[in-house]
Design a protein around this motif. Structure first.
Motif, PDB file in Angstrom:
ATOM      1  N   ALA A 146       0.809  -1.218   0.000  1.00 63.93           N
ATOM      2  CA  ALA A 146       0.000   0.000   0.000  1.00 63.93           C
ATOM      3  C   ALA A 146       0.842   1.267   0.000  1.00 63.93           C
ATOM      4  CB  ALA A 146      -0.949  -0.005   1.203  1.00 63.93           C
ATOM      5  N   TYR A 147       1.839   1.351   0.880  1.00 60.54           N
ATOM      6  CA  TYR A 147       2.600   2.602   1.018  1.00 60.54           C
ATOM      7  C   TYR A 147       3.342   2.952  -0.266  1.00 60.54           C
ATOM      8  CZ  TYR A 147       5.950   6.020   2.703  1.00 60.54           C
ATOM      9  OH  TYR A 147       6.698   7.157   2.858  1.00 60.54           O
ATOM     10  N   ASN A 148       4.138   2.017  -0.780  1.00 63.02           N
ATOM     11  CA  ASN A 148       4.908   2.287  -1.990  1.00 63.02           C
ATOM     12  C   ASN A 148       4.006   2.504  -3.197  1.00 63.02           C
ATOM     13  OD1 ASN A 148       7.423   2.159  -0.780  1.00 63.02           O
ATOM     14  ND2 ASN A 148       7.687  -0.020  -1.159  1.00 63.02           N
ATOM     15  N   MET A 149       2.929   1.735  -3.262  1.00 61.64           N
ATOM     16  CA  MET A 149       2.045   1.835  -4.420  1.00 61.64           C
ATOM     17  C   MET A 149       1.325   3.192  -4.437  1.00 61.64           C
ATOM     18  SD  MET A 149      -0.539  -1.133  -5.694  1.00 61.64           S
ATOM     19  CE  MET A 149      -0.860  -1.346  -7.449  1.00 61.64           C
ATOM     20  N   ARG A 150       0.852   3.623  -3.292  1.00 63.06           N
ATOM     21  CA  ARG A 150       0.177   4.928  -3.227  1.00 63.06           C
ATOM     22  C   ARG A 150       1.119   6.056  -3.633  1.00 63.06           C
ATOM     23  NH1 ARG A 150      -4.710   5.653  -0.494  1.00 63.06           N
ATOM     24  NH2 ARG A 150      -5.539   3.808   0.579  1.00 63.06           N
ATOM     25  N   SER A 151       2.302   6.079  -3.038  1.00 61.21           N
ATOM     26  CA  SER A 151       3.246   7.160  -3.339  1.00 61.21           C
ATOM     27  C   SER A 151       3.686   7.133  -4.799  1.00 61.21           C
ATOM     28  CB  SER A 151       4.467   7.060  -2.418  1.00 61.21           C
ATOM     29  OG  SER A 151       5.139   5.830  -2.589  1.00 61.21           O
ATOM     30  N   SER A 152       3.857   5.947  -5.356  1.00 61.69           N
ATOM     31  CA  SER A 152       4.253   5.835  -6.756  1.00 61.69           C
ATOM     32  C   SER A 152       3.148   6.341  -7.683  1.00 61.69           C
ATOM     33  CB  SER A 152       4.584   4.378  -7.099  1.00 61.69           C
ATOM     34  OG  SER A 152       5.679   3.921  -6.342  1.00 61.69           O
ATOM     35  N   MET A 153       1.923   5.978  -7.385  1.00 60.34           N
ATOM     36  CA  MET A 153       0.807   6.423  -8.213  1.00 60.34           C
ATOM     37  C   MET A 153       0.617   7.938  -8.152  1.00 60.34           C
ATOM     38  SD  MET A 153      -1.829   3.298  -7.286  1.00 60.34           S
ATOM     39  CE  MET A 153      -3.164   3.714  -8.408  1.00 60.34           C
ATOM     40  N   LEU A 154       0.783   8.515  -6.982  1.00 59.99           N
ATOM     41  CA  LEU A 154       0.648   9.966  -6.852  1.00 59.99           C
ATOM     42  C   LEU A 154       1.759  10.691  -7.601  1.00 59.99           C
ATOM     43  CD1 LEU A 154      -0.354  10.258  -3.087  1.00 59.99           C
ATOM     44  CD2 LEU A 154      -1.818  10.651  -5.084  1.00 59.99           C
ATOM     45  N   ALA A 155       2.973  10.159  -7.553  1.00 58.21           N
ATOM     46  CA  ALA A 155       4.084  10.773  -8.284  1.00 58.21           C
ATOM     47  C   ALA A 155       3.851  10.693  -9.793  1.00 58.21           C
ATOM     48  CB  ALA A 155       5.392  10.083  -7.913  1.00 58.21           C
ATOM     49  N   ILE A 156       3.334   9.577 -10.246  1.00 62.70           N
ATOM     50  CA  ILE A 156       3.042   9.419 -11.677  1.00 62.70           C
ATOM     51  C   ILE A 156       1.938  10.381 -12.110  1.00 62.70           C
ATOM     52  CG2 ILE A 156       2.118   7.814 -13.393  1.00 62.70           C
ATOM     53  CD1 ILE A 156       3.509   5.557 -11.805  1.00 62.70           C
ATOM     54  N   ASN A 157       0.921  10.535 -11.263  1.00 64.41           N
ATOM     55  CA  ASN A 157      -0.188  11.440 -11.598  1.00 64.41           C
ATOM     56  C   ASN A 157       0.287  12.878 -11.802  1.00 64.41           C
ATOM     57  OD1 ASN A 157      -1.831   9.232 -11.322  1.00 64.41           O
ATOM     58  ND2 ASN A 157      -2.867   9.931  -9.464  1.00 64.41           N
ATOM     59  N   LYS A 158       1.289  13.303 -11.039  1.00 58.58           N
ATOM     60  CA  LYS A 158       1.755  14.694 -11.117  1.00 58.58           C
ATOM     61  C   LYS A 158       2.387  15.043 -12.451  1.00 58.58           C
ATOM     62  CE  LYS A 158       2.575  15.577  -6.209  1.00 58.58           C
ATOM     63  NZ  LYS A 158       3.594  15.911  -5.175  1.00 58.58           N
ATOM     64  N   VAL A 159       2.985  14.071 -13.121  1.00 60.35           N
ATOM     65  CA  VAL A 159       3.708  14.367 -14.360  1.00 60.35           C
ATOM     66  C   VAL A 159       2.890  14.021 -15.609  1.00 60.35           C
ATOM     67  CG1 VAL A 159       5.917  14.010 -13.217  1.00 60.35           C
ATOM     68  CG2 VAL A 159       4.846  12.102 -14.405  1.00 60.35           C
ATOM     69  N   LEU A 160       1.663  13.593 -15.426  1.00 60.47           N
ATOM     70  CA  LEU A 160       0.815  13.290 -16.583  1.00 60.47           C
ATOM     71  C   LEU A 160       0.381  14.582 -17.274  1.00 60.47           C
ATOM     72  CD1 LEU A 160      -1.520  10.504 -15.125  1.00 60.47           C
ATOM     73  CD2 LEU A 160       0.340  10.203 -16.779  1.00 60.47           C
ATOM     74  N   PRO A 161       0.048  14.508 -18.551  1.00 58.91           N
ATOM     75  CA  PRO A 161      -0.508  15.696 -19.238  1.00 58.91           C
ATOM     76  C   PRO A 161      -1.792  16.157 -18.551  1.00 58.91           C
ATOM     77  CG  PRO A 161       0.082  13.980 -20.821  1.00 58.91           C
ATOM     78  CD  PRO A 161       0.208  13.364 -19.455  1.00 58.91           C
ATOM     79  N   GLU A 162      -2.069  17.434 -18.662  1.00 61.23           N
ATOM     80  CA  GLU A 162      -3.244  17.999 -18.005  1.00 61.23           C
ATOM     81  C   GLU A 162      -4.524  17.290 -18.413  1.00 61.23           C
ATOM     82  OE1 GLU A 162      -3.416  20.166 -15.605  1.00 61.23           O
ATOM     83  OE2 GLU A 162      -1.245  20.384 -15.537  1.00 61.23           O
ATOM     84  N   SER A 163      -4.571  16.811 -19.642  1.00 60.58           N
ATOM     85  CA  SER A 163      -5.777  16.141 -20.126  1.00 60.58           C
ATOM     86  C   SER A 163      -6.031  14.806 -19.432  1.00 60.58           C
ATOM     87  CB  SER A 163      -5.672  15.913 -21.646  1.00 60.58           C
ATOM     88  OG  SER A 163      -4.527  15.123 -21.951  1.00 60.58           O
ATOM     89  N   LYS A 164      -4.992  14.218 -18.826  1.00 65.28           N
ATOM     90  CA  LYS A 164      -5.125  12.917 -18.178  1.00 65.28           C
ATOM     91  C   LYS A 164      -5.137  12.984 -16.659  1.00 65.28           C
ATOM     92  CE  LYS A 164      -3.109   9.833 -21.662  1.00 65.28           C
ATOM     93  NZ  LYS A 164      -2.077   8.797 -21.890  1.00 65.28           N
ATOM     94  N   LYS A 165      -4.759  14.114 -16.094  1.00 64.48           N
ATOM     95  CA  LYS A 165      -4.612  14.197 -14.642  1.00 64.48           C
ATOM     96  C   LYS A 165      -5.917  13.930 -13.904  1.00 64.48           C
ATOM     97  CE  LYS A 165      -0.510  17.052 -14.039  1.00 64.48           C
ATOM     98  NZ  LYS A 165       0.057  18.298 -13.479  1.00 64.48           N
ATOM     99  N   GLU A 166      -7.006  14.494 -14.354  1.00 65.25           N
ATOM    100  CA  GLU A 166      -8.273  14.302 -13.667  1.00 65.25           C
ATOM    101  C   GLU A 166      -8.739  12.854 -13.766  1.00 65.25           C
ATOM    102  OE1 GLU A 166     -11.459  14.995 -11.316  1.00 65.25           O
ATOM    103  OE2 GLU A 166      -9.758  16.342 -11.719  1.00 65.25           O
TER     104      GLU A 166
END
Length: 212
Positions: A146-166
């Motif tokens: 849970a811990y590593n997966m959550r932090s990894s997913m949040l980091a990936i979300n930050k660098v996605l294009p604006e059209s995909k972030k939401e």
């Protein structure tokens, strides 16, 4: 000082004989002791006065100034340009002259993607444990990842294009809500419910993975 009197029998004409230090020597000794005491009192008063001035001049939250090899005052409140936060700061201080050596580091999520794929593989391999009703292992594995997966997913979300972030944010929330439901099913030790919730977890995980 103690004076010893010597008498000859009980004769009225007996004379007193002093066998102690002379009065002048005793007076000299007392004068030396007094001079030392006064000197010590003077030095102590000077030290206390200096300490009192130093503490009174310090403000709340201030630290001592330290200068090493001519670098200047290196205590954090006195570091030139610091403390500072934001894009022009490094390690809590204002950036020195020249380019940022780690510029763009936040956009590099290769490590987070590798960690996310590893966690995904582990989550996707829980079916045999569900079939064998090894509920404790399934629940422990969910918490380990849970811990590593959550932090990894949040980091990936930050660098996605604006059209995909939401969309990625919604898929992230959906996945973890399904994980919580699956964990509850395992806590109840109900095989049918656990299999149903596990299928929902894998579907939500696939939806998120396809976005990123």
């Amino acid at each position: 000082m103690l004076t010893i009197l010597t008498t000859t029998g009980f004769m009225p004409n007996a004379q007193m004989v002093s066998k102690g230090p002379t009065l002048s020597h005793a007076a000299c000794t007392m004068h030396v002791d007094t001079s030392r005491r006064e000197a010590l009192c003077t030095v102590s008063a000077a030290v206390l006065t200096t300490c009192g001035v130093g503490s009174a001049s310090a403000k709340s939250g201030e630290f001592g100034k330290i200068s090493i090899f001519g670098v200047g005052d290196v205590s954090s409140p006195y570091q030139p340009g610091g403390p500072k936060a934001g894009k022009d700061a490094t390690f809590g201080y204002a950036k020195s002259d020249g380019p940022l050596l780690a510029d763009g580091y936040a956009a590099d999520v290769s490590r987070e993607k590798a960690a996310f794929l590893e966690s995904s593989k582990r989550i996707s391999s829980l079916q045999p444990k569900i079939d064998s009703k090894t509920w404790w292992f399934v629940r422990d594995e969910l918490r380990v990842q849970a811990y590593n997966m959550r932090s990894s997913m949040l980091a990936i979300n930050k660098v996605l294009p604006e059209s995909k972030k939401e969309l990625a944010s919604q898929a992230y929330k959906k996945y973890w809500s399904e994980v919580e439901a699956f964990d509850l099913a395992c806590a109840k030790k109900e095989p049918a419910l656990a299999n149903k919730e596990y299928a929902d977890v894998l579907a939500a995980l696939k939806s998120y993975t396809d976005l990123v």
